[in-house]
Design a protein around this motif. Structure first.
Motif, PDB file in Angstrom:
ATOM      1  N   THR A 279      27.426   4.289 -21.315  1.00 38.29           N
ATOM      2  CA  THR A 279      26.265   4.953 -21.926  1.00 38.29           C
ATOM      3  C   THR A 279      25.277   5.407 -20.851  1.00 38.29           C
ATOM      4  O   THR A 279      25.326   4.953 -19.705  1.00 38.29           O
ATOM      5  CB  THR A 279      25.572   4.001 -22.911  1.00 38.29           C
ATOM      6  N   ASN A 280      24.367   6.298 -21.240  1.00 36.92           N
ATOM      7  CA  ASN A 280      23.403   6.883 -20.299  1.00 36.92           C
ATOM      8  C   ASN A 280      21.997   6.368 -20.612  1.00 36.92           C
ATOM      9  O   ASN A 280      21.157   7.058 -21.197  1.00 36.92           O
ATOM     10  CB  ASN A 280      23.456   8.411 -20.395  1.00 36.92           C
ATOM     11  N   ALA A 281      21.722   5.142 -20.243  1.00 32.50           N
ATOM     12  CA  ALA A 281      20.407   4.543 -20.506  1.00 32.50           C
ATOM     13  C   ALA A 281      19.429   4.948 -19.396  1.00 32.50           C
ATOM     14  O   ALA A 281      19.811   5.055 -18.225  1.00 32.50           O
ATOM     15  CB  ALA A 281      20.520   3.034 -20.599  1.00 32.50           C
ATOM     16  N   ASN A 282      18.122   5.198 -19.758  1.00 33.75           N
ATOM     17  CA  ASN A 282      17.081   5.601 -18.812  1.00 33.75           C
ATOM     18  C   ASN A 282      15.846   4.713 -18.979  1.00 33.75           C
ATOM     19  O   ASN A 282      15.588   4.156 -20.050  1.00 33.75           O
ATOM     20  CB  ASN A 282      16.671   7.068 -19.044  1.00 33.75           C
ATOM     21  N   GLU A 292      19.726  10.402 -25.881  1.00 35.75           N
ATOM     22  CA  GLU A 292      20.976   9.971 -26.523  1.00 35.75           C
ATOM     23  C   GLU A 292      22.088   9.816 -25.471  1.00 35.75           C
ATOM     24  O   GLU A 292      22.137  10.561 -24.491  1.00 35.75           O
ATOM     25  CB  GLU A 292      21.415  11.011 -27.558  1.00 35.75           C
ATOM     26  N   SER A 293      22.954   8.832 -25.698  1.00 37.65           N
ATOM     27  CA  SER A 293      24.140   8.645 -24.851  1.00 37.65           C
ATOM     28  C   SER A 293      25.386   9.022 -25.644  1.00 37.65           C
ATOM     29  O   SER A 293      25.458   8.794 -26.855  1.00 37.65           O
ATOM     30  CB  SER A 293      24.271   7.198 -24.372  1.00 37.65           C
ATOM     31  N   THR A 294      26.360   9.562 -24.965  1.00 37.63           N
ATOM     32  CA  THR A 294      27.639   9.913 -25.604  1.00 37.63           C
ATOM     33  C   THR A 294      28.778   9.209 -24.860  1.00 37.63           C
ATOM     34  O   THR A 294      28.737   9.073 -23.631  1.00 37.63           O
ATOM     35  CB  THR A 294      27.881  11.424 -25.583  1.00 37.63           C
TER      36      THR A 294
END
Length: 507
Positions: A279-282, A292-294
């Motif tokens: 996932t693409n957490a910030n 959003e993460s894909t």
């Protein structure tokens, strides 16, 4: 295993000749079985003559076995001159204490009869016994040359018979029987050089044995037999012998199956789901929206492929060398093991497993030289793997490359190859074990002689272990037996990131 069955008219004379009907045709026995005419077609004399179906109580031999219209007629000999038990049976038959025959056989072909029992159309006749009560009421001793075995037979003088039997036993000369037993015992104690009884009986073999025993004093008759097989210098030629030992070459193949991940399947292929990333957490501030993460998912399919061949063997070879089929099976197993091990490394994936060395997704590390291995390049290759994979990894190379590596040193002059000093532990390079795989390339320009990684990332899928089908029919007219061998197995790299290959420079 077929169960031995006992079924069963006889005569006896002074010499011990016994005649009778061992089985009447057309009528059932006490349990309802009927043996049809023709069932004894393959029964050939001699057949053992036993007393009451006891294999330890052989009293004679049946020399004639014929099928008549009324039943199975047999004629044999009680060994009254050398076997005390045979003389006892002779007296019992004349006294009508023993008056029947019973056959011991294994059923080959039978069908049930209405009301119980069977119609037996084929059997293997094993023995015929003298019994008091036969299984078939009609299986009786028919007559005696001295005393008729019929219902109107005159009453026997038992005491006179016993006296006569005692006199016979006292006069019996057992020397011939004892001499025969001595010969059998001597033969049993001889060294066993071959199991070919036909070859043992040839004139050349007998003459050769005489030559070994007597040398030049051997009889002229035996000398002529050896001269038939002499060489051009007139020397004696030893008779041939088929050895049970078969000379075979060593078959080497890579032991990748021992280190890879092996699974079984009942399908033509196995699909493994894969996940492409994380996932693409910030980091966000208070009240600040987050993105959003894909995730991407895929699948990796491992197909099962077939390896097959066949071997033709002459029936004569199978008869003369029983170990030939075993050796063919062993050769097939060695060939299949070598072919699949090679495919696990170099298979194209088309009609065969996908090999580790041809997978384009496995990263390469340059050696920097076309013919000289670099210790620095190997260190770089090993540490290019993530620690989780690196700590489970192993080096793979062939024996030639391993010999070169044993001479390499690091920057401090220390050998990077370390021998094992503990029993059961492998040799190591940079602290990790070494697997010798004969199918890998040698150190040469533009080659990949070394691979490092966690071999559990290579998945082997077994659908069918090696199966051998024996076909004696397809080429029966040529007296050839064909052995079909099949193996179904698949293989593929599931995680290329867990491997690294060393690439030699192009010269």
């Amino acid at each position: 295993m077929s169960q031995i069955e006992f079924k069963a008219a006889i005569t006896v004379d002074d010499s011990g000749t016994v005649e009778g009907i061992a089985w009447p045709f057309g009528t059932p026995d006490r349990v309802g079985d009927v043996i049809e005419k023709g069932a004894f077609a393959k029964s050939l004399p001699p057949i053992p003559m036993l007393a009451f179906h006891d294999q330890r109580d052989a009293v004679g031999v049946w020399d004639e076995i014929t099928e008549g219209e009324d039943g199975l007629h047999v004629k044999g000999r009680l060994l009254v001159e050398g076997v005390t038990r045979a003389r006892e049976l002779q007296a019992l038959i004349r006294a009508k204490a023993v008056g029947g025959l019973s056959i011991g056989f294994t059923t080959k072909k039978a069908a049930p009869r209405a009301g119980g029992g069977r119609n037996i159309a084929a059997l293997d006749l094993l023995e015929i016994s003298l019994v008091a009560v036969p299984a078939h009421p009609g299986a009786r001793i028919t007559s005696s040359k001295e005393l008729a075995m019929t219902d109107d037979t005159k009453t026997l003088d038992i005491e006179a018979l016993e006296a006569k039997m005692t006199a016979i036993e006292q006069k019996a000369d057992n020397s011939a029987l004892l001499a025969r037993l001595d010969q059998l015992e001597a033969k049993a104690n001889r060294p066993q050089g071959t199991t070919d009884t036909k070859a043992e009986a040839t004139a050349e073999r007998k003459a050769f044995a005489t030559y070994l025993r007597d040398g030049d004093r051997m009889p002229d008759e035996d000398r002529k037999a050896l001269n038939l097989s002499s060489d051009t210098q007139g020397g004696f030629l030893a008779p041939p012998e088929m050895s049970t030992e078969i000379i075979r070459d060593l078959i080497e193949f890579s032991p990748i199956r021992q280190y890879a991940s092996v699974r079984g399947t009942q399908a033509d292929s196995v699909i493994y789901p894969t996940r492409g990333d994380i996932t693409n957490a910030n980091w966000v501030g208070e009240m600040q929206p987050h993105d959003e993460s894909t995730l991407t998912f895929g699948q990796r399919e491992v197909e099962v492929h077939e390896l097959a061949t066949f071997v033709d063997i002459s029936n004569r070879l199978l008869q003369d060398a029983p170990q030939a089929e075993t050796e063919v099976r062993a050769a097939l197993a060695e060939d299949f093991g070598k072919k699949e091990a090679e495919a696990f490394l170099w298979g194209t994936g088309v009609n065969q497993p996908e090999g580790i060395m041809v997978n384009p997704a496995i990263p390469e590390v340059a050696n920097g030289h076309a013919s000289n291995l670099s210790a620095d390049a190997m260190i770089k290759l090993m540490y290019s793997l993530p620690a989780a994979y690196r700590n489970r990894g192993a080096w793979a190379m062939n024996g030639t490359t391993l010999g070169v590596l044993r001479t390499l040193k690091d920057g401090q002059g220390q050998y990077i190859w370390q021998p094992s000093i503990q029993v059961g532990q492998p040799e190591t390079i940079l602290g990790r074990p070494v697997i010798e795989m004969v199918d890998l390339e040698d150190v040469a320009s533009n080659q990949h002689p070394i691979v490092y990684g966690d071999f559990q990332a290579y998945r082997i899928v077994d659908r069918l272990s090696m199966s051998v089908l024996v076909d004696p029919y397809s080429r029966a007219r040529e007296r050839i037996t064909r052995l079909h061998a099949t193996r179904r197995v698949g293989g593929a790299v599931l995680q290329p990131a867990r491997f690294r290959k060393l690439k030699m420079a192009t010269s």
